[in-house]
Design an enzyme around this catalytic site. Structure first.
Site, PDB file in Angstrom:
ATOM      1  N   GLU A  34     -34.645  23.683 -47.320  1.00 17.89           N
ATOM      2  CA  GLU A  34     -34.089  24.648 -48.241  1.00 17.89           C
ATOM      3  C   GLU A  34     -35.077  26.167 -47.627  1.00 17.89           C
ATOM      4  OE1 GLU A  34     -33.924  24.410 -52.482  1.00 17.89           O
ATOM      5  OE2 GLU A  34     -33.367  26.555 -52.638  1.00 17.89           O
ATOM      6  N   ARG A 259     -41.711   9.660 -49.318  1.00 19.05           N
ATOM      7  CA  ARG A 259     -42.242  10.775 -48.839  1.00 19.05           C
ATOM      8  C   ARG A 259     -43.679  10.665 -48.499  1.00 19.05           C
ATOM      9  NH1 ARG A 259     -42.373  15.594 -51.531  1.00 19.05           N
ATOM     10  NH2 ARG A 259     -39.798  15.514 -51.775  1.00 19.05           N
ATOM     11  N   LYS A 269     -43.475  23.123 -52.046  1.00 23.87           N
ATOM     12  CA  LYS A 269     -43.215  24.302 -51.654  1.00 23.87           C
ATOM     13  C   LYS A 269     -43.435  25.351 -53.173  1.00 23.87           C
ATOM     14  CE  LYS A 269     -39.424  23.761 -49.745  1.00 23.87           C
ATOM     15  NZ  LYS A 269     -38.095  23.635 -48.819  1.00 23.87           N
TER      16      LYS A 269
HETATM   17  P1  ATP Z   1     -40.888  20.455 -51.743  1.00 20.93           P
HETATM   18  O1  ATP Z   1     -40.920  19.231 -52.546  1.00 20.93           O
HETATM   19  O2  ATP Z   1     -41.985  20.661 -50.854  1.00 20.93           O
HETATM   20  O3  ATP Z   1     -40.281  21.469 -52.366  1.00 20.93           O
HETATM   21  P2  ATP Z   1     -38.270  19.786 -50.793  1.00 20.93           P
HETATM   22  O4  ATP Z   1     -37.818  18.415 -50.714  1.00 20.93           O
HETATM   23  O5  ATP Z   1     -37.799  20.568 -51.808  1.00 20.93           O
HETATM   24  O6  ATP Z   1     -39.745  19.734 -50.617  1.00 20.93           O
HETATM   25  P3  ATP Z   1     -36.576  20.747 -48.637  1.00 20.93           P
HETATM   26  O7  ATP Z   1     -36.675  22.006 -47.910  1.00 20.93           O
HETATM   27  O8  ATP Z   1     -35.553  20.446 -49.527  1.00 20.93           O
HETATM   28  O9  ATP Z   1     -37.775  20.390 -49.420  1.00 20.93           O
HETATM   29  O10 ATP Z   1     -36.725  19.389 -47.740  1.00 20.93           O
HETATM   30  C1  ATP Z   1     -36.242  19.467 -46.286  1.00 20.93           C
HETATM   31  C2  ATP Z   1     -36.363  17.811 -46.059  1.00 20.93           C
HETATM   32  O11 ATP Z   1     -38.044  17.443 -45.808  1.00 20.93           O
HETATM   33  C3  ATP Z   1     -35.923  16.760 -47.065  1.00 20.93           C
HETATM   34  O12 ATP Z   1     -34.905  16.190 -46.029  1.00 20.93           O
HETATM   35  C4  ATP Z   1     -36.932  16.066 -47.596  1.00 20.93           C
HETATM   36  O13 ATP Z   1     -36.492  15.111 -48.023  1.00 20.93           O
HETATM   37  C5  ATP Z   1     -37.927  16.335 -46.522  1.00 20.93           C
HETATM   38  N1  ATP Z   1     -39.261  16.244 -47.038  1.00 20.93           N
HETATM   39  C6  ATP Z   1     -39.691  17.215 -48.086  1.00 20.93           C
HETATM   40  N2  ATP Z   1     -41.160  16.916 -48.543  1.00 20.93           N
HETATM   41  C7  ATP Z   1     -41.528  15.794 -48.053  1.00 20.93           C
HETATM   42  C8  ATP Z   1     -42.451  14.874 -47.815  1.00 20.93           C
HETATM   43  N3  ATP Z   1     -43.650  15.280 -48.519  1.00 20.93           N
HETATM   44  N4  ATP Z   1     -42.518  13.779 -47.002  1.00 20.93           N
HETATM   45  C9  ATP Z   1     -41.484  13.567 -46.211  1.00 20.93           C
HETATM   46  N5  ATP Z   1     -40.259  14.485 -46.164  1.00 20.93           N
HETATM   47  C10 ATP Z   1     -40.312  15.238 -46.764  1.00 20.93           C
HETATM   48 MG    MG Z   2     -35.525  20.514 -52.079  1.00 19.91          MG
END
Ligand code: ATP
Ligand code: MG
Length: 554
Positions: A34, A259, A269
């Site tokens: 995102e 994760r 983020k």
């Molecule tokens: P955040 O928790 O940092 O806000 P998010 O999951 O909201 O992360 P996205 O932009 O939705 O961020 O994530 C993009 C991709 O990265 C998704 O497929 C998510 O599962 C993966 N992802 C995010 N954080 C991690 C992590 N700590 N380890 C592995 N994969 C991750």
């Molecule tokens: Mg997300």
């Protein structure tokens, strides 16, 4: 980029089987960030997993911006994400924006309404929450659940046309308010948001929710394996429900993995944005941030990040990785690659009183401690040099073998010097040392007359070049801040960055440009800062010190 470790995991086995049984001819994965912030090291794990699998199985990977929330997204983030993915060495096959699928999503929502599987609900957000029930209490049906198809079509149309205010109505899937899985209790599909979207502008005032949008995006792109993190496991029945009931041609399979969590850092983020917005750091690419851009600016290499991600593997249960493990892979990567130089970070002047004034000599040193092919470099030695303040103690501690009054040490690549006199300023602070050198002890001369226990580095005061050195410590103090029940902003390390004005040997400097890396003798691996370096002054970021007590478990 294929790498045995990252591939030998349960996801790889699923894909192998799907190809062997002919379920798929080839695979398509995606990385779906995102654009509401910069990518972090956790995202790197996901990127390398998705691109690594498609590379290994000769499939394809799409980069797809999951931009369904207009209020938090920005094109600045889109650009940084593209840059970071490329920097990690990954090249997507197709680039997509979820917002380009809004028309299709809208059509699919109409289809659900027509099938009697979606309804417009007037409950307030609080009421919806209350009606949803809990893990122990069943949900309660909304009084709007049995609106007719015609009424729903009309109201949804009005929602789309902007006839209602934000939050006044939502479109919900009609599934099962008694389901033991809370996600299946009539989840929201569309909400009203009168805000401008970075891609679609003001065309829409209704926006699809993640749980509805994501499976459709995957299906539209014919993604075969939709890899996400564990917290979405409970959403999988809903994912499958939307794909099926929206009558999508392709049926992507959602697979969850653990994760990445790391000690001494925050990996969300939302929290990273807070650090930026509140000025705790100097931007998303501050060298202390766990963002890809921060790691890059600090001097981490894509190779180190890739090897780290391979080593941590892909698991089905969450755990926390020691942040020193990443440092380990950084040292492994840089050690054979980067040239060496001497720099004094926190200088103390030394006058060699028996060295002739106005004279200097040239010494020749190896550019790399282990690899002769790097060749030699020349440095000068003269009557005035700098050493590290830490390499002198007026009253030596036990087992301190470096400079102290009356003691002799070896200057790396030069001579033995002996400390004879300390010069202090009016506050009693040591500002200079008077030493004598022994011409017999020149490095490489084969001198065996006597031994000294300490060897220290130095630079020639007359030829060295001033430079700034920034040393870093973890930004977050506790190992697991979230577990302590404390807010992470209360656990910021006040010493996470220390800035020193020092000197570097001159021959290391010509041609150095931002992001170039050096091993500075005894001080660590350093990289030239991209933001603060000017034509007048080099600014070095310390990536890591040379040694740590960390041991890699193999
Ligand atoms: P955040 O928790 O940092 O806000 P998010 O999951 O909201 O992360 P996205 O932009 O939705 O961020 O994530 C993009 C991709 O990265 C998704 O497929 C998510 O599962 C993966 N992802 C995010 N954080 C991690 C992590 N700590 N380890 C592995 N994969 C991750
Ligand atoms: Mg997300």
């Amino acid at each position: 980029m294929s790498n045995e470790n990252i591939s030998s995991n349960f996801i790889r086995n699923i894909i192998k089987e799907d190809l062997e049984t002919g379920k798929h001819d080839s695979i398509i994965t995606r990385f779906p960030p995102e654009p509401n912030g910069y990518l972090h090291i956790g995202h790197a794990k996901s990127i390398l997993l998705n691109f690594g699998l498609s590379e290994e199985f000769k499939g394809r990977t799409n980069l797809r911006f999951d931009d369904t929330n207009p209020t938090k997204e920005d094109t600045e983030y889109v650009q940084s994400i593209e840059e970071d993915v490329k920097w990690l060495g990954c090249q997507w096959n197709e680039l997509h924006f979820a917002s380009n699928y809004f028309d299709t999503m809208y059509e699919k929502a109409l289809l659900l309404i027509k099938k009697g599987l979606a309804y417009v609900c007037d409950l307030t957000p609080d009421e919806i929450k209350e009606y949803r029930g809990s893990l122990t209490a069943p949900g309660k049906e909304s009084p709007y659940r049995n609106r007719t198809v015609e009424e729903n079509l009309e109201l949804f149309e009005k929602m789309k046309n902007g006839e209602f205010k934000d939050g006044e109505k939502v479109l919900r899937a009609k599934i099962d308010m008694a389901s033991p899985n809370l996600n299946m209790r009539d989840p929201i599909i569309y909400r009203i948001a009168h805000s401008t979207h970075h891609n679609t502008g003001d065309k829409w005032c209704i926006y699809p929710m993640y749980d509805f949008a994501h499976p459709l995006e995957d299906a539209i792109e014919h993604i075969t394996h939709s890899i996400c993190t564990l917290e979405f496991a409970d959403h999988r029945p809903l994912y499958d429900w939307f794909v099926r009931e929206c009558e999508m041609e392709a049926t992507p399979r959602q697979i969850e993995f653990a994760r990445l969590n790391m000690t001494n850092t925050v990996m969300s983020k939302r929290k990273l944005k807070q650090l930026v917005d509140e000025g705790v750091v100097d931007g998303w690419d501050d060298p202390r941030m766990p963002t890809i851009s921060g790691l890059r600016r600090r001097g981490y290499t894509p190779e180190a990040i890739r090897n780290f991600c391979s080593a941590i593997g892909v698991a089905k249960s969450n755990s926390t990785v020691d942040s020193q493990m990443l440092d380990y892979f950084l040292r492994e990567d840089l050690q054979p690659k980067v040239p060496t130089a001497m720099a004094v970070i926190n200088p103390l002047k030394v006058v060699i009183t028996n060295y002739p004034e106005g004279q200097s000599e040239t010494l020749s040193l190896d550019i790399h401690p282990k690899d002769e092919s790097f060749g030699k470099r020349e440095i000068t030695f003269s009557r005035e040099i700098y050493v590290e303040r830490d390499d002198f103690m007026e009253v030596p501690a036990k087992k301190y073998f470096r400079l102290f009054p009356g003691n002799e040490v070896r200057l790396r690549g030069a001579y033995f010097i002996k400390c004879n006199e300390i010069i202090k300023d009016e506050n009693g602070e040591v500002i200079e040392l008077n030493c004598t050198y022994d011409p017999e002890t020149k490095s490489g001369s084969g001198f065996t007359g006597r031994k000294v226990k300490g060897t220290i580095h130095w630079v020639d005061a007359n030829s060295s070049i001033p430079a700034e050195f920034r040393l870093y410590e973890p930004l977050i103090l506790d190992d697991a801040p979230e577990n302590e029940g404390k807010h992470f902003l209360e656990q910021i390390n006040p010493h996470s960055m220390e800035v020193f004005q020092g000197f570097i040997e001159p021959n290391a400097v010509p041609g150095l440009k931002p992001l170039d890396k050096l091993q500075l003798v005894r001080n660590g691996f350093f990289s030239i800062d991209t933001k603060n370096t000017t034509d007048e002054k080099l600014v070095f970021n310390r990536i890591v010190p040379l040694k740590s007590s960390f041991k890699l478990q193999k």
